[in-house]
Design a protein around this motif. Sequence first.
Motif, PDB file in Angstrom:
ATOM      1  N   PHE A  11       9.860  -5.122  15.999  1.00 47.42           N
ATOM      2  CA  PHE A  11       9.357  -3.783  15.682  1.00 47.42           C
ATOM      3  C   PHE A  11       7.837  -3.860  15.537  1.00 47.42           C
ATOM      4  O   PHE A  11       7.271  -4.933  15.343  1.00 47.42           O
ATOM      5  N   LYS A  12       7.211  -2.709  15.605  1.00 47.35           N
ATOM      6  CA  LYS A  12       5.787  -2.572  15.323  1.00 47.35           C
ATOM      7  C   LYS A  12       5.611  -1.231  14.656  1.00 47.35           C
ATOM      8  O   LYS A  12       6.107  -0.214  15.160  1.00 47.35           O
ATOM      9  N   ALA A  13       4.938  -1.221  13.511  1.00 44.49           N
ATOM     10  CA  ALA A  13       4.786   0.023  12.763  1.00 44.49           C
ATOM     11  C   ALA A  13       3.499  -0.006  11.954  1.00 44.49           C
ATOM     12  O   ALA A  13       2.922  -1.065  11.708  1.00 44.49           O
ATOM     13  N   VAL A  22      -2.358  -0.648   7.840  1.00 40.88           N
ATOM     14  CA  VAL A  22      -2.217  -1.936   8.529  1.00 40.88           C
ATOM     15  C   VAL A  22      -1.026  -1.874   9.472  1.00 40.88           C
ATOM     16  O   VAL A  22      -0.070  -1.145   9.230  1.00 40.88           O
ATOM     17  N   GLU A  23      -1.111  -2.658  10.545  1.00 47.36           N
ATOM     18  CA  GLU A  23       0.015  -2.767  11.464  1.00 47.36           C
ATOM     19  C   GLU A  23       0.923  -3.903  11.012  1.00 47.36           C
ATOM     20  O   GLU A  23       0.439  -4.963  10.625  1.00 47.36           O
ATOM     21  N   ILE A  24       2.218  -3.662  11.058  1.00 50.93           N
ATOM     22  CA  ILE A  24       3.221  -4.646  10.657  1.00 50.93           C
ATOM     23  C   ILE A  24       4.176  -4.858  11.827  1.00 50.93           C
ATOM     24  O   ILE A  24       4.605  -3.895  12.464  1.00 50.93           O
ATOM     25  N   THR A  25       4.520  -6.123  12.085  1.00 49.06           N
ATOM     26  CA  THR A  25       5.540  -6.447  13.080  1.00 49.06           C
ATOM     27  C   THR A  25       6.521  -7.433  12.445  1.00 49.06           C
ATOM     28  O   THR A  25       6.287  -7.928  11.336  1.00 49.06           O
ATOM     29  N   ASP A  74       9.172   8.663   7.072  1.00 50.11           N
ATOM     30  CA  ASP A  74       7.907   9.384   6.954  1.00 50.11           C
ATOM     31  C   ASP A  74       6.811   8.586   7.668  1.00 50.11           C
ATOM     32  O   ASP A  74       7.006   7.430   8.030  1.00 50.11           O
ATOM     33  N   THR A  75       5.636   9.164   7.821  1.00 49.68           N
ATOM     34  CA  THR A  75       4.514   8.447   8.427  1.00 49.68           C
ATOM     35  C   THR A  75       3.732   7.684   7.371  1.00 49.68           C
ATOM     36  O   THR A  75       3.868   7.942   6.168  1.00 49.68           O
ATOM     37  N   HIS A  76       2.895   6.766   7.815  1.00 49.44           N
ATOM     38  CA  HIS A  76       2.022   6.033   6.895  1.00 49.44           C
ATOM     39  C   HIS A  76       1.020   6.985   6.228  1.00 49.44           C
ATOM     40  O   HIS A  76       0.582   6.746   5.111  1.00 49.44           O
ATOM     41  N   PHE A  77       0.685   8.090   6.902  1.00 57.20           N
ATOM     42  CA  PHE A  77      -0.202   9.084   6.306  1.00 57.20           C
ATOM     43  C   PHE A  77       0.474   9.752   5.103  1.00 57.20           C
ATOM     44  O   PHE A  77      -0.146   9.970   4.060  1.00 57.20           O
ATOM     45  N   THR A  78       1.753  10.063   5.261  1.00 54.52           N
ATOM     46  CA  THR A  78       2.509  10.664   4.158  1.00 54.52           C
ATOM     47  C   THR A  78       2.609   9.687   2.993  1.00 54.52           C
ATOM     48  O   THR A  78       2.483  10.075   1.825  1.00 54.52           O
ATOM     49  N   HIS A  79       2.807   8.394   3.302  1.00 55.79           N
ATOM     50  CA  HIS A  79       2.855   7.384   2.240  1.00 55.79           C
ATOM     51  C   HIS A  79       1.553   7.377   1.451  1.00 55.79           C
ATOM     52  O   HIS A  79       1.561   7.297   0.225  1.00 55.79           O
ATOM     53  N   TYR A  94       2.831  -3.135  -2.825  1.00 55.94           N
ATOM     54  CA  TYR A  94       3.492  -3.688  -1.644  1.00 55.94           C
ATOM     55  C   TYR A  94       3.337  -2.745  -0.453  1.00 55.94           C
ATOM     56  O   TYR A  94       2.806  -1.641  -0.572  1.00 55.94           O
ATOM     57  N   TYR A  95       3.797  -3.188   0.719  1.00 58.36           N
ATOM     58  CA  TYR A  95       3.693  -2.411   1.950  1.00 58.36           C
ATOM     59  C   TYR A  95       4.609  -1.191   1.908  1.00 58.36           C
ATOM     60  O   TYR A  95       5.767  -1.285   1.502  1.00 58.36           O
ATOM     61  N   MET A  96       4.086  -0.063   2.371  1.00 58.92           N
ATOM     62  CA  MET A  96       4.860   1.162   2.546  1.00 58.92           C
ATOM     63  C   MET A  96       4.824   1.482   4.041  1.00 58.92           C
ATOM     64  O   MET A  96       3.843   2.015   4.548  1.00 58.92           O
TER      65      MET A  96
END
Length: 187
Positions: A11-13, A22-25, A74-79, A94-96
């Motif tokens: 995945f990539k998000a 930040v991008e997470i894979t 939701d999007t990272h913007f919403t987070h 932690y990561y959202m």
Amino acid sequence: MSVINTSIKPFKAQAYKQGKFVEITEADVLGKWAIFFFYPADFTFVCPTELGDVADHYEELQKLGVEVFSVSTDTHFTHKAWHDSSETIGKIQYYMIGDPTLTISRNFDNLREEEGLADRGTFIIDPDGIIQGVEVTSEGIGRNAAELVRKVKAAQYIRAHPGEVCPAKWEEGEKTLAPSLSLVGKI
């Protein structure tokens, strides 16, 4: 089909963490213990209580070598907006992860397709990227981060001690079991 003992899928998000996007894979998960903590949606009711509870245990999880990745569709913007507007969510370190494409939720078989929302699911992943624990509850049932920490400790213990298993309610330092023919019918 159970995802226990299966590898996490690619995945990539985008995620929000400590004031940054930040991008997470899946590569960011490998080599350490991880928790994927799915929840239905930002700006809801049970979700912030759970995410806040995990935030309260995050330092303890970090000491155990565990990284936490919360995930909703939701999007990272919403987070970020939720993090900035809620005292409870504002304490999260932690990561959202935003999963608006539903890829991660589908990868973990943890999606209500008709609603486009993740189920309330928790996944414990070992350093090899193998899912070692799963808990999924219905919409109105919140999870307990202290119990999650206990489960992580048990998973780490059995990984470090092949041939042993942790009985019900096992706590760190307590006796474990070594399954054998001599134990059959004696527990």
